[in-house]
Design a protein around this motif. Structure first.
Motif, PDB file in Angstrom:
ATOM      1  N   THR A 140      -7.187   1.830 142.194  1.00 23.80           N
ATOM      2  CA  THR A 140      -8.278   2.572 142.849  1.00 23.80           C
ATOM      3  C   THR A 140      -7.948   4.050 142.963  1.00 23.80           C
ATOM      4  O   THR A 140      -8.815   4.904 142.724  1.00 23.80           O
ATOM      5  CB  THR A 140      -8.542   1.988 144.252  1.00 23.80           C
ATOM      6  OG1 THR A 140      -8.805   0.584 144.140  1.00 23.80           O
ATOM      7  CG2 THR A 140      -9.740   2.670 144.897  1.00 23.80           C
ATOM      8  N   VAL A 141      -6.703   4.379 143.310  1.00 22.05           N
ATOM      9  CA  VAL A 141      -6.308   5.793 143.430  1.00 22.05           C
ATOM     10  C   VAL A 141      -6.418   6.498 142.083  1.00 22.05           C
ATOM     11  O   VAL A 141      -6.914   7.634 141.989  1.00 22.05           O
ATOM     12  CB  VAL A 141      -4.880   5.899 143.989  1.00 22.05           C
ATOM     13  CG1 VAL A 141      -4.369   7.331 143.876  1.00 22.05           C
ATOM     14  CG2 VAL A 141      -4.838   5.448 145.442  1.00 22.05           C
ATOM     15  N   VAL A 142      -5.968   5.832 141.014  1.00 20.78           N
ATOM     16  CA  VAL A 142      -6.067   6.424 139.676  1.00 20.78           C
ATOM     17  C   VAL A 142      -7.520   6.650 139.292  1.00 20.78           C
ATOM     18  O   VAL A 142      -7.890   7.698 138.750  1.00 20.78           O
ATOM     19  CB  VAL A 142      -5.367   5.518 138.637  1.00 20.78           C
ATOM     20  CG1 VAL A 142      -5.659   5.989 137.225  1.00 20.78           C
ATOM     21  CG2 VAL A 142      -3.867   5.494 138.885  1.00 20.78           C
ATOM     22  N   ASP A 143      -8.372   5.669 139.593  1.00 25.28           N
ATOM     23  CA  ASP A 143      -9.784   5.799 139.248  1.00 25.28           C
ATOM     24  C   ASP A 143     -10.456   6.894 140.080  1.00 25.28           C
ATOM     25  O   ASP A 143     -11.335   7.605 139.581  1.00 25.28           O
ATOM     26  CB  ASP A 143     -10.491   4.466 139.469  1.00 25.28           C
ATOM     27  CG  ASP A 143     -11.931   4.502 138.996  1.00 25.28           C
ATOM     28  OD1 ASP A 143     -12.158   4.679 137.786  1.00 25.28           O
ATOM     29  OD2 ASP A 143     -12.839   4.367 139.844  1.00 25.28           O
ATOM     30  N   MET A 144     -10.035   7.047 141.330  1.00 22.83           N
ATOM     31  CA  MET A 144     -10.626   8.066 142.198  1.00 22.83           C
ATOM     32  C   MET A 144     -10.294   9.479 141.745  1.00 22.83           C
ATOM     33  O   MET A 144     -10.998  10.430 142.102  1.00 22.83           O
ATOM     34  CB  MET A 144     -10.132   7.854 143.638  1.00 22.83           C
ATOM     35  CG  MET A 144     -10.759   6.660 144.343  1.00 22.83           C
ATOM     36  SD  MET A 144      -9.892   6.262 145.896  1.00 22.83           S
ATOM     37  CE  MET A 144      -9.973   7.834 146.762  1.00 22.83           C
ATOM     38  N   ALA A 152     -16.303   2.025 149.486  1.00 21.43           N
ATOM     39  CA  ALA A 152     -15.511   0.873 149.047  1.00 21.43           C
ATOM     40  C   ALA A 152     -14.119   1.307 148.606  1.00 21.43           C
ATOM     41  O   ALA A 152     -13.125   0.626 148.896  1.00 21.43           O
ATOM     42  CB  ALA A 152     -16.235   0.156 147.906  1.00 21.43           C
ATOM     43  N   ASP A 153     -14.036   2.442 147.905  1.00 21.21           N
ATOM     44  CA  ASP A 153     -12.724   2.952 147.487  1.00 21.21           C
ATOM     45  C   ASP A 153     -11.835   3.227 148.697  1.00 21.21           C
ATOM     46  O   ASP A 153     -10.658   2.854 148.721  1.00 21.21           O
ATOM     47  CB  ASP A 153     -12.892   4.240 146.684  1.00 21.21           C
ATOM     48  CG  ASP A 153     -13.624   4.012 145.374  1.00 21.21           C
ATOM     49  OD1 ASP A 153     -13.421   2.952 144.774  1.00 21.21           O
ATOM     50  OD2 ASP A 153     -14.396   4.901 144.974  1.00 21.21           O
ATOM     51  N   LEU A 154     -12.403   3.884 149.685  1.00 21.75           N
ATOM     52  CA  LEU A 154     -11.620   4.251 150.863  1.00 21.75           C
ATOM     53  C   LEU A 154     -11.165   3.023 151.643  1.00 21.75           C
ATOM     54  O   LEU A 154     -10.043   2.977 152.152  1.00 21.75           O
ATOM     55  CB  LEU A 154     -12.454   5.171 151.771  1.00 21.75           C
ATOM     56  CG  LEU A 154     -12.857   6.518 151.153  1.00 21.75           C
ATOM     57  CD1 LEU A 154     -13.733   7.312 152.119  1.00 21.75           C
ATOM     58  CD2 LEU A 154     -11.619   7.326 150.771  1.00 21.75           C
ATOM     59  N   ILE A 263     -13.288  -0.082 135.093  1.00 22.14           N
ATOM     60  CA  ILE A 263     -11.997  -0.504 135.620  1.00 22.14           C
ATOM     61  C   ILE A 263     -11.979  -0.478 137.144  1.00 22.14           C
ATOM     62  O   ILE A 263     -11.318  -1.291 137.787  1.00 22.14           O
ATOM     63  CB  ILE A 263     -10.861   0.393 135.058  1.00 22.14           C
ATOM     64  CG1 ILE A 263      -9.492  -0.169 135.446  1.00 22.14           C
ATOM     65  CG2 ILE A 263     -11.025   1.821 135.525  1.00 22.14           C
ATOM     66  CD1 ILE A 263      -9.186  -1.511 134.855  1.00 22.14           C
ATOM     67  N   SER A 264     -12.720   0.439 137.750  1.00 25.40           N
ATOM     68  CA  SER A 264     -12.745   0.511 139.214  1.00 25.40           C
ATOM     69  C   SER A 264     -13.429  -0.724 139.803  1.00 25.40           C
ATOM     70  O   SER A 264     -12.932  -1.312 140.778  1.00 25.40           O
ATOM     71  CB  SER A 264     -13.474   1.780 139.675  1.00 25.40           C
ATOM     72  OG  SER A 264     -14.800   1.815 139.151  1.00 25.40           O
ATOM     73  N   GLU A 265     -14.572  -1.125 139.194  1.00 25.78           N
ATOM     74  CA  GLU A 265     -15.240  -2.335 139.669  1.00 25.78           C
ATOM     75  C   GLU A 265     -14.375  -3.568 139.444  1.00 25.78           C
ATOM     76  O   GLU A 265     -14.310  -4.468 140.282  1.00 25.78           O
ATOM     77  CB  GLU A 265     -16.589  -2.522 138.963  1.00 25.78           C
ATOM     78  CG  GLU A 265     -17.702  -1.624 139.464  1.00 25.78           C
ATOM     79  CD  GLU A 265     -17.649  -0.244 138.849  1.00 25.78           C
ATOM     80  OE1 GLU A 265     -16.809  -0.029 137.935  1.00 25.78           O
ATOM     81  OE2 GLU A 265     -18.431   0.638 139.257  1.00 25.78           O
ATOM     82  N   PHE A 266     -13.678  -3.587 138.301  1.00 34.67           N
ATOM     83  CA  PHE A 266     -12.808  -4.729 138.023  1.00 34.67           C
ATOM     84  C   PHE A 266     -11.671  -4.802 139.035  1.00 34.67           C
ATOM     85  O   PHE A 266     -11.288  -5.896 139.477  1.00 34.67           O
ATOM     86  CB  PHE A 266     -12.239  -4.631 136.610  1.00 34.67           C
ATOM     87  CG  PHE A 266     -11.367  -5.796 136.246  1.00 34.67           C
ATOM     88  CD1 PHE A 266     -11.927  -7.013 135.916  1.00 34.67           C
ATOM     89  CD2 PHE A 266      -9.986  -5.677 136.257  1.00 34.67           C
ATOM     90  CE1 PHE A 266     -11.125  -8.104 135.582  1.00 34.67           C
ATOM     91  CE2 PHE A 266      -9.180  -6.747 135.934  1.00 34.67           C
ATOM     92  CZ  PHE A 266      -9.745  -7.962 135.590  1.00 34.67           C
ATOM     93  N   ALA A 267     -11.121  -3.658 139.411  1.00 29.59           N
ATOM     94  CA  ALA A 267     -10.058  -3.638 140.418  1.00 29.59           C
ATOM     95  C   ALA A 267     -10.564  -4.199 141.740  1.00 29.59           C
ATOM     96  O   ALA A 267      -9.850  -4.946 142.426  1.00 29.59           O
ATOM     97  CB  ALA A 267      -9.540  -2.206 140.609  1.00 29.59           C
ATOM     98  N   ARG A 268     -11.785  -3.856 142.098  1.00 27.99           N
ATOM     99  CA  ARG A 268     -12.360  -4.382 143.337  1.00 27.99           C
ATOM    100  C   ARG A 268     -12.560  -5.897 143.248  1.00 27.99           C
ATOM    101  O   ARG A 268     -12.298  -6.623 144.195  1.00 27.99           O
ATOM    102  CB  ARG A 268     -13.697  -3.703 143.613  1.00 27.99           C
ATOM    103  CG  ARG A 268     -13.601  -2.207 143.881  1.00 27.99           C
ATOM    104  CD  ARG A 268     -14.985  -1.595 144.008  1.00 27.99           C
ATOM    105  NE  ARG A 268     -14.915  -0.150 144.083  1.00 27.99           N
ATOM    106  CZ  ARG A 268     -15.985   0.632 144.094  1.00 27.99           C
ATOM    107  NH1 ARG A 268     -17.190   0.100 144.025  1.00 27.99           N
ATOM    108  NH2 ARG A 268     -15.847   1.942 144.176  1.00 27.99           N
ATOM    109  N   VAL A 269     -13.037  -6.342 142.076  1.00 20.52           N
ATOM    110  CA  VAL A 269     -13.254  -7.776 141.901  1.00 20.52           C
ATOM    111  C   VAL A 269     -11.945  -8.536 142.042  1.00 20.52           C
ATOM    112  O   VAL A 269     -11.879  -9.573 142.725  1.00 20.52           O
ATOM    113  CB  VAL A 269     -13.896  -8.047 140.520  1.00 20.52           C
ATOM    114  CG1 VAL A 269     -13.849  -9.532 140.188  1.00 20.52           C
ATOM    115  CG2 VAL A 269     -15.337  -7.546 140.492  1.00 20.52           C
ATOM    116  N   TYR A 270     -10.904  -8.036 141.418  1.00 16.70           N
ATOM    117  CA  TYR A 270      -9.626  -8.736 141.504  1.00 16.70           C
ATOM    118  C   TYR A 270      -9.050  -8.664 142.910  1.00 16.70           C
ATOM    119  O   TYR A 270      -8.359  -9.576 143.360  1.00 16.70           O
ATOM    120  CB  TYR A 270      -8.633  -8.156 140.496  1.00 16.70           C
ATOM    121  CG  TYR A 270      -7.612  -9.182 140.050  1.00 16.70           C
ATOM    122  CD1 TYR A 270      -7.988 -10.217 139.190  1.00 16.70           C
ATOM    123  CD2 TYR A 270      -6.304  -9.133 140.491  1.00 16.70           C
ATOM    124  CE1 TYR A 270      -7.087 -11.170 138.790  1.00 16.70           C
ATOM    125  CE2 TYR A 270      -5.384 -10.080 140.095  1.00 16.70           C
ATOM    126  CZ  TYR A 270      -5.783 -11.100 139.244  1.00 16.70           C
ATOM    127  OH  TYR A 270      -4.887 -12.041 138.867  1.00 16.70           O
TER     128      TYR A 270
END
Length: 360
Positions: A140-144, A152-154, A263-270
């Motif tokens: 998430t940090v890399v994507d941000m 959601a990121d925060l 990739i950000s949405e996938f990170a959230r899903v996982y």
């Protein structure tokens, strides 16, 4: 609240409620499930081969984590310990204690002491926690870095950072604080009074207090040794945990999911999958993870049938196959045990008797 959750009747009621909800969901979404299975049949041969190789890597990498902490074991025995434990924990309701006992019996057959086994359990569990919570944090940090952060990121960053920071502080205190050492030792006396054999060679003249001090010191020294060189363990755990994420990603891409899933949405899903797996009352989170991850993928923009198909492939490789392999390992182990030393002794006795008869 914790006592209420741990109450057997409450847990059984929760499992029953989840089971009823899942049955209702299957009935209501039967056509969606059929369509998802049809989508799985469209996977290319190349994708199937890649997924199969990833499944093998998933099992070997988890065994390698055990092997690195207990190098006296062969990789085959480590694989057996990993798969049998996974089969029990994933396939049996509240199977965690059963899985631990089976792992211990398999390790003890290769002369692993109780304290080394406990060090392995704790160290691998800590490494798994750090990697599991560190993965969505780093992703998430890399994507941000390339876009504006949303709520959601925060939330993901805050929760992961809090868990990792709290875990690091807790283990720092446990390994360095003498007060924590005395606290754990005092509560270990009850354990060693009932299971002193876990120490290996036990001095019959030693008191429960002395035995408790000995086992806690050995465990703490073992954990300190691992903590001095954590990189190898963390990298092995990263491969073991990350393989599951790659399996889900490859399955979705093979089914035709494209740019709608970043990739950000996938990170959230996982991240959702990890949380659901930790909190679900069913064995291995069965049913809950499927529904939750599918819903998260659909919310991220993936077609419902494709999302469910990808999750089913992912769960088949990471949930069903470990149960099948672990059960096969267990049956083989029991068959070997039944023809082990005792059977061998019987054959020796029969041989001696026949030899004696021949002399007479």
């Amino acid at each position: 609240m914790r006592r209420l959750i741990d109450e057997p009747r409450v847990r059984q009621g929760a499992v029953l409620l989840v089971a009823l909800v899942l049955v209702a969901a299957v009935i209501l979404q039967w056509q969606t499930i059929v369509d998802a299975i049809a989508e799985i049949g469209k996977l290319s041969a190349a994708t199937v081969v890649v997924l199969a190789l990833l499944g093998v890597l998933d099992r070997i990498s988890r065994a390698e984590v055990i092997h690195s902490l207990l190098p006296e074991l062969t990789l085959t025995r480590s694989e057996m310990i990993s798969d049998v434990g996974a089969a029990a924990s994933k396939g049996i309701p509240a199977g965690g204690p059963i899985a631990t006992v089976l792992r211990w019996r398999l390790a003890r057959e290769r002369w692993v002491t109780g304290t080394r086994f406990i060090v392995m359990l704790i160290a691998s569990g800590v490494a798994t926690a750090f990697v599991s919570w560190g993965y969505p944090l780093v992703a998430t940090v890399v994507d941000m870095a390339g876009r504006d952060a949303d709520l959601a990121d925060l939330v993901i960053v805050a929760v992961c950072a809090a868990v990792l920071g709290g875990a690091a502080l807790f283990w720092l205190l446990m390994l360095r604080s003498e007060r924590a050492h005395r606290f754990v030792t005092a509560r270990s006396e009850w354990f060693v009074a009932r299971w002193p054999a876990v120490l290996g060679d036990v001095d019959p003249a030693a008191s429960d207090r002395d035995l408790a001090v000995r086992i806690v010191d050995e465990i703490r020294d073992g954990l300190r040794l691992v903590a001095r060189r954590p990189v190898g363990l963390l990298l092995r755990t990263l491969v073991a945990q990350g393989t599951g994420a790659v399996i889900l990603w490859v399955a979705l891409r093979g089914l035709g999911v494209g740019d709608e899933l970043h990739i950000s949405e996938f990170a959230r899903v996982y991240f959702v999958a990890h949380i659901l797996g930790s909190l679900a009352p069913t064995p291995g989170g069965v049913g809950v993870i499927e529904a939750g991850v599918t819903g998260a993928l659909v919310a991220a923009g993936v077609d419902t049938e494709l999302a469910l198909a990808g999750v089913l492939v992912y769960r088949f490789i990471t949930y069903v196959m470990p149960i099948v392999l672990g059960t096969a390992w267990y049956v083989w182990w029991r068959c070997q045990s039944s023809t082990g030393p005792a059977a061998g002794a019987g054959r020796v006795v029969r041989s001696v008797r026949s030899g004696s008869d021949a002399v007479h």
